[in-house]
Design a protein around this motif. Structure first.
Motif, mmCIF file in Angstrom:
data_model
loop_
_atom_site.group_PDB
_atom_site.id
_atom_site.type_symbol
_atom_site.label_atom_id
_atom_site.label_comp_id
_atom_site.label_asym_id
_atom_site.label_seq_id
_atom_site.Cartn_x
_atom_site.Cartn_y
_atom_site.Cartn_z
ATOM 1 N N LEU A 43 0.822 -1.215 0.000
ATOM 2 C CA LEU A 43 0.000 0.000 0.000
ATOM 3 C C LEU A 43 0.855 1.263 0.000
ATOM 4 O O LEU A 43 0.399 2.334 -0.394
ATOM 5 C CB LEU A 43 -0.916 0.014 1.230
ATOM 6 N N ILE A 44 2.076 1.147 0.470
ATOM 7 C CA ILE A 44 2.860 2.389 0.661
ATOM 8 C C ILE A 44 4.204 2.445 -0.054
ATOM 9 O O ILE A 44 4.682 3.536 -0.357
ATOM 10 C CB ILE A 44 3.132 2.611 2.172
ATOM 11 N N LEU A 45 4.799 1.278 -0.344
ATOM 12 C CA LEU A 45 6.192 1.306 -0.825
ATOM 13 C C LEU A 45 6.380 1.996 -2.176
ATOM 14 O O LEU A 45 7.478 2.411 -2.524
ATOM 15 C CB LEU A 45 6.746 -0.125 -0.918
ATOM 16 N N TRP A 46 5.295 2.132 -2.950
ATOM 17 C CA TRP A 46 5.402 2.781 -4.255
ATOM 18 C C TRP A 46 5.887 4.231 -4.125
ATOM 19 O O TRP A 46 6.548 4.757 -5.031
ATOM 20 C CB TRP A 46 4.048 2.744 -4.988
ATOM 21 N N ALA A 47 5.580 4.871 -2.980
ATOM 22 C CA ALA A 47 5.947 6.300 -2.856
ATOM 23 C C ALA A 47 7.458 6.484 -2.665
ATOM 24 O O ALA A 47 8.104 7.137 -3.502
ATOM 25 C CB ALA A 47 5.149 6.952 -1.740
ATOM 26 N N PRO A 48 8.067 5.908 -1.610
ATOM 27 C CA PRO A 48 9.526 6.061 -1.512
ATOM 28 C C PRO A 48 10.256 5.351 -2.653
ATOM 29 O O PRO A 48 11.306 5.816 -3.113
ATOM 30 C CB PRO A 48 9.876 5.436 -0.155
ATOM 31 N N GLY A 49 9.676 4.233 -3.139
ATOM 32 C CA GLY A 49 10.294 3.535 -4.280
ATOM 33 C C GLY A 49 10.295 4.429 -5.512
ATOM 34 O O GLY A 49 11.281 4.498 -6.248
ATOM 35 N N GLY A 50 9.199 5.157 -5.732
ATOM 36 C CA GLY A 50 9.104 6.052 -6.885
ATOM 37 C C GLY A 50 10.114 7.182 -6.781
ATOM 38 O O GLY A 50 10.700 7.612 -7.778
ATOM 39 N N MET A 51 10.340 7.655 -5.570
ATOM 40 C CA MET A 51 11.312 8.734 -5.409
ATOM 41 C C MET A 51 12.719 8.247 -5.769
ATOM 42 O O MET A 51 13.470 8.919 -6.464
ATOM 43 C CB MET A 51 11.305 9.246 -3.984
#
Ligand code: FES
Length: 258
Positions: free
Chosen positions: A82-90
């Motif tokens: 649910l959340i890892l896409w955000a820091p991963g995207g950065m």
């Protein structure tokens, strides 16, 4: 100079792209595996950074309780998804990593003054690489994550008494691991190019405000070592997950310092 890999360089130019390839590949494999586990990501006051914030999940750190009933049956569930896409995207769109993985994964070019396998280069002005410009929006989210992780480090200083359940202040090795992780990720995030622009002023002008100038100088100082922050924080976050995981599985014992 034509022909892939041709160069008149006589140094060991291939070592750096090879190390980047191995480092990033290990991280991607480990992070994907850990994110899909959906268990052993918390113990006591410690929560793995791959699972923080835990929006839905089975640990006591969860904001809204266990896996929601509306979650599609066909999809595997893990709070990390649910959340890892955000820091991963950065990280994926980071200016430093882009330069590093274009060389080591795409060999485009593999290093300076070494010939590349393609004849055309459209760069980041056209699809799909133009999507890299989304970086600043991932940064906005990543800044919020740093505060969540700092809060996790604070929570990792409060241990429940096994008899009374009362919370007492203390420090375990896990506290140090999670605090170091938040610090490294803070150093990486606040040294981002886009963060400098965000706090430094307006469109193409540096602000006249002394506070903003000071913040800009701090961010520039971190930015000068952005590559180091990128790698240390990458391995730091991986180790923090591993530490919590192995403690939760009973393979490692968390040593309480006081
Ligand atoms: Fe690396 Fe923004 S440039 S995180």
């Amino acid at each position: 100079m034509s022909g892939f890999g041709n160069t008149s360089r006589n140094d060991i130019w291939w070592v750096r792209p090879l190390l980047v390839f191995l480092g990033l590949s290990s991280f991607i494999v480990y992070a994907t595996w850990a994110a899909l586990q959906g268990e052993h990501y918390a113990i006591g006051p410690y929560l793995s950074p791959f699972y923080s914030p835990e929006i839905f999940g089975s640990s006591p750190h969860s904001w809204f309780g266990p896996k929601p009933s509306w979650w599609p049956m066909v999809l595997p569930f893990s709070p990390a998804m649910l959340i890892l896409w955000a820091p991963g995207g950065m990280r994926f769109t980071c200016y430093y990593y882009r330069g590093a993985y274009y060389k080591s994964f795409w060999a485009d070019p593999p290093a300076c003054a070494v010939s590349e396998p393609r004849k055309t280069y459209l760069g980041e002005n056209s699809f799909p690489l133009i999507m890299q410009n989304i970086h600043r929006y991932f940064l906005y989210l990543a800044v919020i994550f740093v505060f969540f992780l700092a809060h996790d480090a604070w929570k990792a200083m409060w241990f429940a008494d096994p008899l009374t359940g009362e919370q007492t202040f203390g420090v375990g090795v896990g506290t140090l691991v999670l605090t170091l992780n938040a610090t490294l990720l803070g150093g990486y995030t606040f040294g981002c190019h886009s963060f400098r622009h965000l706090i430094g002023g307006f469109k193409d002008r540096l602000s006249k405000s002394p506070v903003q100038r000071k913040l800009y100088n701090c961010a520039s100082c971190l930015n000068r070592r952005h590559m180091n922050w990128a790698w240390f924080s990458l391995f730091g976050v991986m180790f923090a997950d591993l530490y919590v995981r192995l403690c939760s599985m009973g393979i490692w014992t968390d040593w309480r310092i006081f």
